[in-house]
Design a protein around this motif. Sequence first.
Motif, PDB file in Angstrom:
ATOM      1  N   UNK A  40      50.025  37.826  43.564  1.00 44.07           N
ATOM      2  CA  UNK A  40      49.606  39.178  43.213  1.00 44.07           C
ATOM      3  C   UNK A  40      50.723  40.172  43.453  1.00 44.07           C
ATOM      4  N   UNK A  41      50.953  41.022  42.466  1.00 41.95           N
ATOM      5  CA  UNK A  41      52.012  42.024  42.583  1.00 41.95           C
ATOM      6  C   UNK A  41      51.432  43.391  42.201  1.00 41.95           C
ATOM      7  N   UNK A  42      51.031  44.198  43.201  1.00 41.51           N
ATOM      8  CA  UNK A  42      50.434  45.494  42.886  1.00 41.51           C
ATOM      9  C   UNK A  42      51.453  46.495  42.342  1.00 41.51           C
ATOM     10  N   UNK A  43      51.045  47.224  41.305  1.00 39.92           N
ATOM     11  CA  UNK A  43      51.875  48.314  40.776  1.00 39.92           C
ATOM     12  C   UNK A  43      51.157  49.645  41.009  1.00 39.92           C
ATOM     13  N   UNK A  44      50.104  49.570  41.803  1.00 39.73           N
ATOM     14  CA  UNK A  44      49.246  50.707  42.107  1.00 39.73           C
ATOM     15  C   UNK A  44      48.713  50.409  43.499  1.00 39.73           C
ATOM     16  N   UNK A  45      48.707  51.396  44.389  1.00 38.12           N
ATOM     17  CA  UNK A  45      48.299  51.108  45.764  1.00 38.12           C
ATOM     18  C   UNK A  45      46.946  51.725  46.088  1.00 38.12           C
ATOM     19  N   UNK A  46      46.135  50.975  46.829  1.00 41.57           N
ATOM     20  CA  UNK A  46      44.884  51.533  47.325  1.00 41.57           C
ATOM     21  C   UNK A  46      43.711  50.585  47.287  1.00 41.57           C
ATOM     22  N   UNK A  47      43.664  49.708  46.289  1.00 36.07           N
ATOM     23  CA  UNK A  47      42.461  48.886  46.120  1.00 36.07           C
ATOM     24  C   UNK A  47      42.304  47.829  47.200  1.00 36.07           C
ATOM     25  N   UNK A  48      43.412  47.349  47.753  1.00 39.19           N
ATOM     26  CA  UNK A  48      43.350  46.256  48.713  1.00 39.19           C
ATOM     27  C   UNK A  48      43.098  44.905  48.057  1.00 39.19           C
ATOM     28  N   UNK A  49      43.077  44.875  46.697  1.00 40.04           N
ATOM     29  CA  UNK A  49      42.828  43.615  45.978  1.00 40.04           C
ATOM     30  C   UNK A  49      43.889  42.577  46.301  1.00 40.04           C
ATOM     31  N   UNK A  50      45.068  43.045  46.719  1.00 42.01           N
ATOM     32  CA  UNK A  50      46.155  42.105  47.023  1.00 42.01           C
ATOM     33  C   UNK A  50      45.839  41.240  48.244  1.00 42.01           C
ATOM     34  N   UNK A  51      44.957  41.712  49.136  1.00 43.03           N
ATOM     35  CA  UNK A  51      44.659  40.920  50.335  1.00 43.03           C
ATOM     36  C   UNK A  51      43.220  40.431  50.422  1.00 43.03           C
ATOM     37  N   UNK A  52      42.349  40.857  49.525  1.00 47.46           N
ATOM     38  CA  UNK A  52      40.924  40.561  49.722  1.00 47.46           C
ATOM     39  C   UNK A  52      40.554  39.141  49.303  1.00 47.46           C
ATOM     40  N   UNK A  53      39.433  38.668  49.850  1.00 49.51           N
ATOM     41  CA  UNK A  53      38.932  37.336  49.510  1.00 49.51           C
ATOM     42  C   UNK A  53      37.873  37.436  48.406  1.00 49.51           C
ATOM     43  N   UNK A  54      37.955  38.494  47.633  1.00 48.10           N
ATOM     44  CA  UNK A  54      37.010  38.647  46.529  1.00 48.10           C
ATOM     45  C   UNK A  54      37.746  38.993  45.257  1.00 48.10           C
ATOM     46  N   UNK A  55      37.090  38.779  44.139  1.00 49.97           N
ATOM     47  CA  UNK A  55      37.578  39.256  42.856  1.00 49.97           C
ATOM     48  C   UNK A  55      36.379  39.873  42.176  1.00 49.97           C
ATOM     49  N   UNK A  56      36.358  41.194  42.081  1.00 55.91           N
ATOM     50  CA  UNK A  56      35.157  41.903  41.640  1.00 55.91           C
ATOM     51  C   UNK A  56      34.986  41.765  40.130  1.00 55.91           C
ATOM     52  N   UNK A  57      33.818  41.256  39.717  1.00 56.04           N
ATOM     53  CA  UNK A  57      33.553  41.006  38.294  1.00 56.04           C
ATOM     54  C   UNK A  57      32.199  41.571  37.889  1.00 56.04           C
ATOM     55  N   UNK A  58      32.139  42.056  36.649  1.00 57.97           N
ATOM     56  CA  UNK A  58      30.858  42.458  36.072  1.00 57.97           C
ATOM     57  C   UNK A  58      30.342  41.296  35.252  1.00 57.97           C
TER      58      UNK A  58
END
Length: 358
Positions: A136-154
């Motif tokens: 994972x390579x974030x180009x935007x900071x704040x979501x924490x998606x780079x470290x989380x154990x989830x992947x949020x999906x609809x």
Amino acid sequence: MAQFRNFKMVSYVVYGRGSFNQLDEILAPQRKAGAPMIFLIDHFFTGHALLNRIPLRGNDKIIFADVTHEPKTTYVDALARQLKEEFGTISGIIGIGGGSAMDLAKAVALMMNNPGSSADYQGWDLVKYAGVYKAGIPTLSGTGAEVSRTTVLTGPTKKLGMNSDFTPFDQIVLDPELCADVPANQRFYTGMDCYIHCIESLQGTFLNEFSKSYGEKALDICRHIFLEKDVWDAESDDKLMMASYAGGMSIAYSQVGVAHAVSYGLSYLLGTKHGIGNCIVMNHLDEYYPEGAAEFKRMVEKGGYEIPTGICNGLTDEQFNAMINVSLGMKPLWENALGKNWETIMTREKLRALYEKL
């Protein structure tokens, strides 16, 4: 005897300006003969100079991820199917972009090795097999998606992550230089996602010293950037990237709360982007986070940002019920925010009244 969570973290982290240039070297040991690396890149970067720096080798492929809307299970399934049909097997997936691009990369990597649809794995610890290698390579900071154990999906019936020990990235590259072109509004909304993570984690019933240590640091950084500094500069990008990481770590061993639980309903029904959805909700959470909501409003005012209002005007009972169902499905979030008897506190009527205010 207490059962402590054995928490899976990202395996490798590289941080620093220019660290993106090490990507070729980082990926080399992960390459399998004839199996490409797939670079899943936020469509914001179409035609961007960053593309010239992607270390393509052999039959590697760039796919521009359409993140106009937050990731849907149907999109994840289609991408995984496309890759299986085109290549059979791949060496790995590198997600480059904001939270949506990184979540897509995590989900597609998992679906390369798990049968069925990604909708089958929306929930906690349902994923059966490790996915392919993922970075994972974030180009935007704040979501924490780079470290989380989830992947949020609809999905077809809910908005919920694939929460599992197989979900975290194997590698993340934190290069603040990649955040230089972010539009100010977008930067604020995702920065507030981080701020709200911290408020919810630090005031939650699941709080512990592990979460607290990361949460307090991330909160201090957010306050410094959004309340004390007058000009956004390179140091701000450096700091917000670390706040995002620490904020993500804070909720990893605790949970988020009311703002996230309510905003999931908004994004499920209305397609509201996660960062702005959290801001819309936080604007009305004085009852649950009085100090946090007041401070959030000061940050909004100082930066001169506009938080949308009236987005639930004119919705039908059926639409309100759909949002309420999605939101109340986020049980761990409500329990963290309100305690074990949360269902007696956050009734359908009370949640409906909150949605009507937005």
